[in-house]
Design an enzyme around this catalytic site. Structure first.
Site, PDB file in Angstrom:
ATOM      1  N   TYR A 181     -11.211   5.038 -10.514  1.00 42.71           N
ATOM      2  CA  TYR A 181     -10.975   5.853  -9.430  1.00 42.71           C
ATOM      3  C   TYR A 181     -10.617   7.219  -9.855  1.00 42.71           C
ATOM      4  O   TYR A 181     -10.170   8.125  -9.047  1.00 42.71           O
ATOM      5  CB  TYR A 181      -9.517   5.481  -8.647  1.00 42.71           C
ATOM      6  N   CYS A 189     -16.223   2.797 -26.025  1.00 42.26           N
ATOM      7  CA  CYS A 189     -17.575   3.653 -26.283  1.00 42.26           C
ATOM      8  C   CYS A 189     -18.303   3.562 -24.948  1.00 42.26           C
ATOM      9  O   CYS A 189     -19.048   3.130 -24.434  1.00 42.26           O
ATOM     10  CB  CYS A 189     -18.525   2.468 -27.160  1.00 42.26           C
ATOM     11  N   ARG A 248      -7.789   2.809 -14.716  1.00 39.82           N
ATOM     12  CA  ARG A 248      -7.909   3.421 -13.458  1.00 39.82           C
ATOM     13  C   ARG A 248      -8.449   4.555 -13.490  1.00 39.82           C
ATOM     14  O   ARG A 248      -8.765   5.204 -12.296  1.00 39.82           O
ATOM     15  CB  ARG A 248      -6.115   3.663 -12.944  1.00 39.82           C
ATOM     16  N   GLU A 273       4.424  -6.284   1.698  1.00 39.16           N
ATOM     17  CA  GLU A 273       4.046  -6.687   0.343  1.00 39.16           C
ATOM     18  C   GLU A 273       3.615  -5.477  -0.738  1.00 39.16           C
ATOM     19  O   GLU A 273       2.632  -5.214  -1.080  1.00 39.16           O
ATOM     20  CB  GLU A 273       2.670  -7.279   0.571  1.00 39.16           C
ATOM     21  N   PRO A 274       5.037  -5.021  -0.958  1.00 42.74           N
ATOM     22  CA  PRO A 274       4.642  -3.771  -2.095  1.00 42.74           C
ATOM     23  C   PRO A 274       4.487  -4.162  -3.412  1.00 42.74           C
ATOM     24  O   PRO A 274       4.930  -5.417  -3.799  1.00 42.74           O
ATOM     25  CB  PRO A 274       6.073  -3.087  -2.040  1.00 42.74           C
ATOM     26  N   GLY A 275       3.456  -3.643  -4.030  1.00 44.69           N
ATOM     27  CA  GLY A 275       3.106  -4.021  -5.177  1.00 44.69           C
ATOM     28  C   GLY A 275       3.400  -2.871  -6.502  1.00 44.69           C
ATOM     29  O   GLY A 275       4.557  -2.538  -7.072  1.00 44.69           O
ATOM     30  N   ARG A 276       2.305  -1.842  -6.153  1.00 44.96           N
ATOM     31  CA  ARG A 276       2.456  -0.738  -6.744  1.00 44.96           C
ATOM     32  C   ARG A 276       3.765   0.043  -6.887  1.00 44.96           C
ATOM     33  O   ARG A 276       4.277   0.440  -7.969  1.00 44.96           O
ATOM     34  CB  ARG A 276       1.478   0.207  -6.448  1.00 44.96           C
ATOM     35  N   GLY A 336       1.057  -1.259   0.000  1.00 46.43           N
ATOM     36  CA  GLY A 336       0.104  -0.013   0.091  1.00 46.43           C
ATOM     37  C   GLY A 336       0.797   1.276  -0.053  1.00 46.43           C
ATOM     38  O   GLY A 336       0.201   2.386   0.203  1.00 46.43           O
ATOM     39  N   TYR A 350      -1.150  -2.087 -12.317  1.00 45.19           N
ATOM     40  CA  TYR A 350      -2.387  -1.888 -12.215  1.00 45.19           C
ATOM     41  C   TYR A 350      -3.060  -1.214 -13.658  1.00 45.19           C
ATOM     42  O   TYR A 350      -4.099  -0.690 -13.558  1.00 45.19           O
ATOM     43  CB  TYR A 350      -3.138  -1.001 -11.032  1.00 45.19           C
TER      44      TYR A 350
HETATM   45  C1  LIG Z   1      -2.972  -5.274  -3.158  1.00 42.80           C
HETATM   46  C2  LIG Z   1      -2.360  -5.699  -2.147  1.00 42.80           C
HETATM   47  C3  LIG Z   1      -0.889  -5.705  -1.965  1.00 42.80           C
HETATM   48  C4  LIG Z   1      -0.182  -4.538  -2.841  1.00 42.80           C
HETATM   49  O1  LIG Z   1      -0.794  -3.328  -2.501  1.00 42.80           O
HETATM   50  P1  LIG Z   1       0.012  -2.057  -3.362  1.00 42.80           P
HETATM   51  O2  LIG Z   1      -0.772  -0.903  -2.934  1.00 42.80           O
HETATM   52  O3  LIG Z   1      -0.027  -2.436  -4.651  1.00 42.80           O
HETATM   53  O4  LIG Z   1       1.529  -2.210  -2.637  1.00 42.80           O
HETATM   54  C5  LIG Z   1      -0.368  -6.304  -0.944  1.00 42.80           C
HETATM   55  N1  LIG Z   1      -0.940  -7.364  -0.207  1.00 42.80           N
HETATM   56  C6  LIG Z   1      -2.262  -7.598  -0.242  1.00 42.80           C
HETATM   57  C7  LIG Z   1      -3.004  -8.502   0.277  1.00 42.80           C
HETATM   58  C8  LIG Z   1      -3.023  -6.795  -1.344  1.00 42.80           C
HETATM   59  O5  LIG Z   1      -4.298  -7.187  -1.605  1.00 42.80           O
END
Ligand SMILES: *Cc1c(COP(=O)(O)O)cnc(C)c1O
Length: 433
Positions: free
Chosen positions: A335, A362, A331, A291-294, A249, A391
């Protein structure tokens, strides 16, 4: 100058990414095109990894949240950087395994995993299954008993923290579809039940409070609340929770108005809270997972589009249309997300216009940005949307039967295709007459 540090302008006045000319990339691969900078992905991975070494004696693991951007090449990069992985579906798990990702470093999440997906996770012996609710716990215990396994599990907990972000990506509050709540006693009860089951072993607790958060406070609060819970479990049930997974997050810079926190600051802050709390409650220091994703994928990517129709509606607005839209970047329509836009073939020109970027789908809501500032655009120009590495590709759809764009990866100034552009035949390959 740009929101991502891997971007620059060359002597032709073209935008570059990781040293590659974006105009040349668009000519070579066509548009729309996702371009990802592998060097920056790796640098981001290392920042997180090193922060665990620096602030928590290496007693932790960074899991890349695969949903942000998932492909074989990405899974391989994440593995080479020694990260673990968070997957949320059979498809993400399949991709990771096909890329040779070690199953023991995979955490399987999801608020509604299917029985097939749980069986798949057991069969491949993924490292951890993050259990979301009671009936999943019962089902998992039953499935694991059939194969004589004991599944290592975590529980998804709602810590009751209000992270200040978009309500669609806020996940830590009690009114959320994810996980079990702390304040109702549900979380304690599920752990008590699981502790008595034969085919699961409670290894840890997990929380994920939301996404695109710019504040340390909610992470510190979550760490604190979770540590209190770990202490309560120790005291009342007499066993030690070994892993504390604090989710992802971490916010990134989409526009110059965003001010993200350096990634290692998160680890610095939560490790302080966790250490203090462990000492106060006399519980063992848990292994910490983040758990970084973004924040790993988004800054590394841009999307390139060719500009088509330019429509000026006098005294209303000017629409600049591109050859993609919500089908490759939903996105905005989800959002109303904001981005930084650049004309890639005139990158050094001043931004003299305020325009609205329209997609080609469309839907009137199919925009990429409303009233954004841009260099003076004409049909045929190349538009770059910055920080689209997360994303976007992973959320792409086939709406209007528009094939998904290709993904190109840049490494050491060299480009390579990592996801082919879809063809019209790809679109009908599962159709039957
Ligand atoms: C989406 C998610 C993440 C990653 O969130 P980011 O905002 O992309 O860092 C990590 N853990 C869980 C369980 C998620 O659902």
């Amino acid at each position: 100058m740009f929101v991502s540090k891997n971007l620059n302008i060359n002597t032709k006045n073209h935008l570059t990414i990781g040293g590659c000319d974006t105009v040349a990339l668009a000519e070579k691969y066509g548009t729309p095109l996702y371009v990802m900078d592998e060097d920056l992905i790796r640098e981001n991975c290392r920042l997180y990894r090193d922060s665990i070494d620096r602030f928590y004696n290496g007693n932790g693991l960074v899991l890349y949240a695969n949903k942000a951007f998932c492909s074989l090449a990405m899974c391989r990069i994440i593995n080479e950087e020694s990260l673990g992985m968070d997957v949320v579906s059979g498809g993400e798990l399949y991709t990771a395994l096909k890329a040779g990702f070690p199953a023991e470093k995979i955490y399987f999440h999801g608020n509604n995993k299917t029985p097939d997906e749980l069986e798949m996770a057991l069969k491949h012996r993924v490292g951890r299954i993050v259990v979301d609710h009671f009936s999943e716990l019962e089902l998992l215990n039953q499935l694991a008993s059939k194969t004589g396994q004991v599944a290592d599990i975590l529980f998804r907990i709602k810590p009751g923290i209000d992270a200040h972000t978009h309500s669609y990506v806020m996940t830590g509050q009690i009114d959320s579809k994810f996980g079990v709540a702390l304040e109702t006693g549900e979380a304690f009860e599920i752990i008590r039940k699981a502790h008595e089951m034969e085919h699961v072993r409670v290894v840890g607790v997990h929380c994920h409070i939301g996404s695109q958060i710019f504040d340390l406070k909610p992470f510190e609060q979550a760490a604190n609340v979770m540590m209190q819970f770990i202490a309560e479990v120790k005291e009342k049930l007499g066993f030690t929770i070994e892993e504390l997974n604090l989710g992802g997050g971490y916010g990134i810079q989409y526009t110059p108005g965003d001010h993200p926190i350096a990634y290692d600051k998160y680890m610095e802050a939560v490790s302080r809270v966790v250490k203090e709390s462990a000492e106060k409650h006399s519980v063992a220091l848990p292994k910490i997972l983040m758990e970084p994703g973004r924040s790993i994928a988004a800054p590394a990517g841009i999307t390139l589009y060719t500009i088509g129709a330019v429509k000026e509606i006098p005294n209303v607005r000017k629409y600049v249309s591109v050859d993609g839209g919500m089908c490759d970047n939903p996105r905005y329509i989800l959002y109303e997300s904001e981005y930084d836009f650049q004309l890639a073939n005139k990158a050094g020109d001043p931004k003299t216009e305020v325009v609205t970027i329209a997609g080609r789908c469309c839907e009137s809501g199919d925009l990429l940005g409303k009233d954004i500032s841009l260099q003076k655009a004409q049909s045929g120009d190349l538009l770059a949307v910055l920080a689209t590495g997360a994303y976007n590709y992973s959320m792409a759809s086939h709406y209007n039967r528009i094939p998904n764009p290709a993904v190109v990866m840049i490494k050491n100034g060299t480009d390579r295709l990592v996801v082919r552009r879809e063809s019209y035949d790809d679109l009908i390959k599962n159709d039957l007459i």
